[in-house]
Design an enzyme around this catalytic site. Structure first.
Site, PDB file in Angstrom:
ATOM      1  N   HIS A  26       0.848  -1.191   0.000  1.00  0.00           N
ATOM      2  CA  HIS A  26       0.000   0.000   0.000  1.00  0.00           C
ATOM      3  C   HIS A  26       0.882   1.238   0.000  1.00  0.00           C
ATOM      4  O   HIS A  26       2.033   1.215   0.447  1.00  0.00           O
ATOM      5  CB  HIS A  26      -0.947   0.021   1.210  1.00  0.00           C
ATOM      6  N   CYS A  27       0.343   2.338  -0.540  1.00  0.00           N
ATOM      7  CA  CYS A  27       1.042   3.618  -0.477  1.00  0.00           C
ATOM      8  C   CYS A  27       0.205   4.553   0.386  1.00  0.00           C
ATOM      9  O   CYS A  27      -0.448   4.119   1.330  1.00  0.00           O
ATOM     10  CB  CYS A  27       1.276   4.176  -1.883  1.00  0.00           C
ATOM     11  N   VAL A  28       0.186   5.831   0.082  1.00  0.00           N
ATOM     12  CA  VAL A  28      -0.503   6.785   0.936  1.00  0.00           C
ATOM     13  C   VAL A  28      -2.009   6.585   0.901  1.00  0.00           C
ATOM     14  O   VAL A  28      -2.696   6.745   1.912  1.00  0.00           O
ATOM     15  CB  VAL A  28      -0.150   8.229   0.512  1.00  0.00           C
ATOM     16  N   ARG A  30      -3.613   3.966  -1.518  1.00  0.00           N
ATOM     17  CA  ARG A  30      -4.058   2.842  -2.341  1.00  0.00           C
ATOM     18  C   ARG A  30      -3.575   1.497  -1.808  1.00  0.00           C
ATOM     19  O   ARG A  30      -2.452   1.359  -1.346  1.00  0.00           O
ATOM     20  CB  ARG A  30      -3.523   2.979  -3.778  1.00  0.00           C
ATOM     21  N   ARG A  32      -2.341  -1.844  -3.237  1.00  0.00           N
ATOM     22  CA  ARG A  32      -1.754  -2.207  -4.523  1.00  0.00           C
ATOM     23  C   ARG A  32      -1.621  -3.731  -4.593  1.00  0.00           C
ATOM     24  O   ARG A  32      -0.688  -4.307  -4.045  1.00  0.00           O
ATOM     25  CB  ARG A  32      -0.395  -1.525  -4.707  1.00  0.00           C
TER      26      ARG A  32
END
EC number: 2.7.1.211
Length: 632
Positions: A26-28, A30, A32
């Site tokens: 995951h990023c900020v 989303r 993924r």
């Protein structure tokens, strides 16, 4: 499980179940996913699910945009499925070269993005204290003092030892033993082989921009400074992963624990120092020179281009391609102008959403605006982009214009970022010189914020018109019409919706309706109305009648994978139409040759607004026949 247990369970179900998940990061904003079969994921259901902003496919990843609370959702999904970034199993997976590059870069940076930002913020705080020490009487903050040195060490540590950290993350990405990746990174940081630490005992002149100072088994080694670098360690770790794969095949299992790392390090690092490192360093230097040349040719054009396209890059995850270049600049030059030019984008996006707030008629969409504005000011723009501006098109373009003009100003006045720290408003301290405390860049960054915000707000407020169609009350509709007739938009054989080959449609999750097996590739308007949504791939269209009936027409199953090939639209989102008017054309033969079903589900999505839906099935229909009747 956490507070998002139900959401996590539904997301896992709609991406095809945990058995369809290769890995998850995951990023900020989303989640993924790397899915074994993306066709098993129900895009439409996920996009309309409470708690999900939208779904994106980019860089070989299936991205479910959640929002700022994505770490909590991620934790529940991991606990539910047992998969994470370390579970990646992509053997044999086919990806485009560019998608693979973006996937590798994002996979190597995402795991330590929080620590990277935290370290940058600490460096920014230190620079701010130096600045305050120069303007506040009695507040003495020396760069030689203990407080400065400790904070600087904390902030610099991540950047100085980047090869070690990325050695670990890239090793997990390439399925190399993580500790071997860290050793490779540590070797690149080893002081006595850095160019800055070597004396020219054997220089033979400038070769690839540097002298070589020593030999390895008679082979000249070109010295470089690898501290704070990014790409060399990723390339060497990728090489080491291949070596490890072959080493495991030839070394007996009882000896593998020691001799596999021995062979990997003995082969990979010498090749890295002699071949990979110098080549990568030269290529990245040339790339940086290219950006510098564009900046030198016209700082305004440079800033305009980077600032304008930044948010478009974010949508597809391509912004990761610029982050390593920014890190290279910070390591070699002590400052960066690339990411600095993107600073105004989030504020332009936030201002656009604020302007939309004052003009929106849709109460549900309007309620999302203020949280999105707050998130955007803090540097996280995905909720604003996917949930509000991008579907409306023109506001998103206005935000790009605001970001571009702000970027042109940033480059014109020479604003530079001296660290990679906080996002949004917390990023203003990035522009304080960490060595001198010069805060002129920070002051100009506030001007850039004003420029981006004013342009985004003004363009949206005065040049955007809300095309929302007001829902009529049941009482008003009853007075004017007792039933809503939907004529067959496509010629063909009509089947009950339960016979759809797509489970989401067959179970009625998306609405009530029918399935048509088309005999002609033309879609005509079944009533007078407006186009609510038109997918970029033209395979699906959402329309609303003048009386408020909402209809979703999905041409074929899984035809989104055709990426628009064989589909042609005659109207755009927001356009009005008359009954019988041609809306779309589609190539039946091309769909079948591509291996997809031509079954076309046609569903009334707001069926709960009606007393009953009567479907006419079991026969062949023309465009003049009544397909469905909605009883008011």
């Amino acid at each position: 499980m956490g507070k998002y247990q139900e959401l996590a369970q539904e997301i896992v179900k709609q991406v095809g179940g945990k058995e369809n998940i290769n890995s998850l990061t995951h990023c900020v904003t989303r989640l993924r996913f790397k899915l074994k079969d993306e066709s098993k994921a129900n895009d439409d259901i996920l996009k309309n699910m409470d708690g999900v902003v939208t779904v994106m496919k980019s860089g070989g990843q299936y991205q479910v945009v959640i929002g700022n609370h994505v770490p909590l959702v991620y934790a529940d999904v991991v606990e539910l499925t047992g998969v994470s970034e370390s579970s990646d199993s992509t053997d044999g997976e086919k990806m485009k070269v560019f998608d693979r590059v973006i996937d590798i870069i994002s996979g190597c940076f995402q795991p330590f993005l929080g620590a990277l930002c935290a370290a940058g913020m600490i460096k920014g705080l230190n620079a701010l204290l130096v600045f305050l020490g120069t303007i506040i009487g009695g507040f003495n903050y020396e760069t030689t003092g203990g407080t400065y040195l400790i904070l600087n060490a904390i902030g610099d540590s991540v950047f100085y030892f980047l090869p070690v950290i990325i050695g670990y993350t890239s090793a997990k990405k390439f399925k190399l033993q993580p500790m071997i990746g860290m050793v490779i990174g540590a070797a690149l940081c080893y002081p006595s082989i850095q160019l800055s630490a070597l004396s020219g005992t054997e220089p033979i002149g400038q070769l690839f921009g540097t002298d070589y100072f020593f030999k390895f088994m008679g082979i000249p080694v070109l010295a470089n400074n690898y501290v704070s670098t990014v790409i060399p360690v990723i390339a060497i770790v990728a090489l080491a992963a291949y070596i490890q794969k072959f080493a495991k095949k030839i070394i007996p299992e009882m000896l593998a624990n020691f001799f596999v790392p021995f062979i990997v390090l003995l082969i990979a690092l010498p090749i890295g120092f002699i071949v990979v490192g110098p080549i990568i360093s030269t290529l990245t230097a040339l790339l940086s020179l290219g950006f510098s040349a564009l900046h030198g040719f016209s700082p305004i054009i440079f800033g305009l281009v980077v600032g304008f396209f930044w948010q478009a890059l974010v949508i597809f995850g391509l912004h990761w391609s610029l982050i390593p270049l920014a890190m290279i600049n910070l390591a070699e030059l002590g400052f960066d102008s690339i990411l600095a030019a993107t600073f105004g984008a989030s504020f332009a996006q936030s201002a656009v959403v604020l302007a939309m707030y004052f003009k929106l008629k849709d109460k549900k969409l309007k309620s999302l605006c203020i949280p999105a504005v707050i998130s955007g000011i803090c540097g996280v723009t995905e909720p604003a982009i996917y949930g509000i501006t991008l579907p409306k098109k023109k506001p998103f373009i206005f935000s790009m214009i605001g970001g571009g003009v702000a970027g042109a100003f940033i480059s014109a006045v020479g604003i530079k970022s001296y660290t990679m720290g906080g996002l949004g408003i917390f990023g203003v301290v990035n522009f304080i010189n960490t060595k001198t405390g010069d805060a002129s860049g920070m002051i100009n960054s506030f001007i850039a914020i004003v420029i981006a915000s004013v342009i985004g707000f003004v363009l949206t407020y005065f040049f955007w018109k809300d095309d929302y169609v007001e829902d009529k009350t049941a009482e008003t509709i009853t007075k004017t019409v007792a039933k809503e007739i939907v004529k067959a938009p496509i010629k063909g054989n009509v089947l009950p919706l339960s016979q759809a080959k797509d489970e989401a449609f067959a179970e009625g999750i998306l609405g009530k309706g029918v399935v048509i097996e088309p005999t002609e590739g033309v879609l005509q308007a079944p009533f007078d109305g407006t186009i609510l949504s038109l997918f970029p791939t033209k395979h699906a269209i959402g329309i609303v009648s003048n009386n408020g009936l909402e209809l979703l027409i999905h041409i074929g199953l899984d035809t989104v994978q055709m990426e628009g090939d064989g589909f042609k639209a005659f109207l755009a989102q927001g356009d009005t139409f008359k009954a019988g008017q041609k809306l779309l054309e589609f190539d039946i033969e091309k769909i079948e040759k591509a291996g997809f079903s031509t079954q076309t589900p046609i569903v009334i999505t707001n069926f709960n607004d009606y007393l009953d839906i009567v479907e006419n099935t079991g026969k062949s229909m023309t465009n003049e026949d009544e397909l469905m009747v909605a009883i008011i």
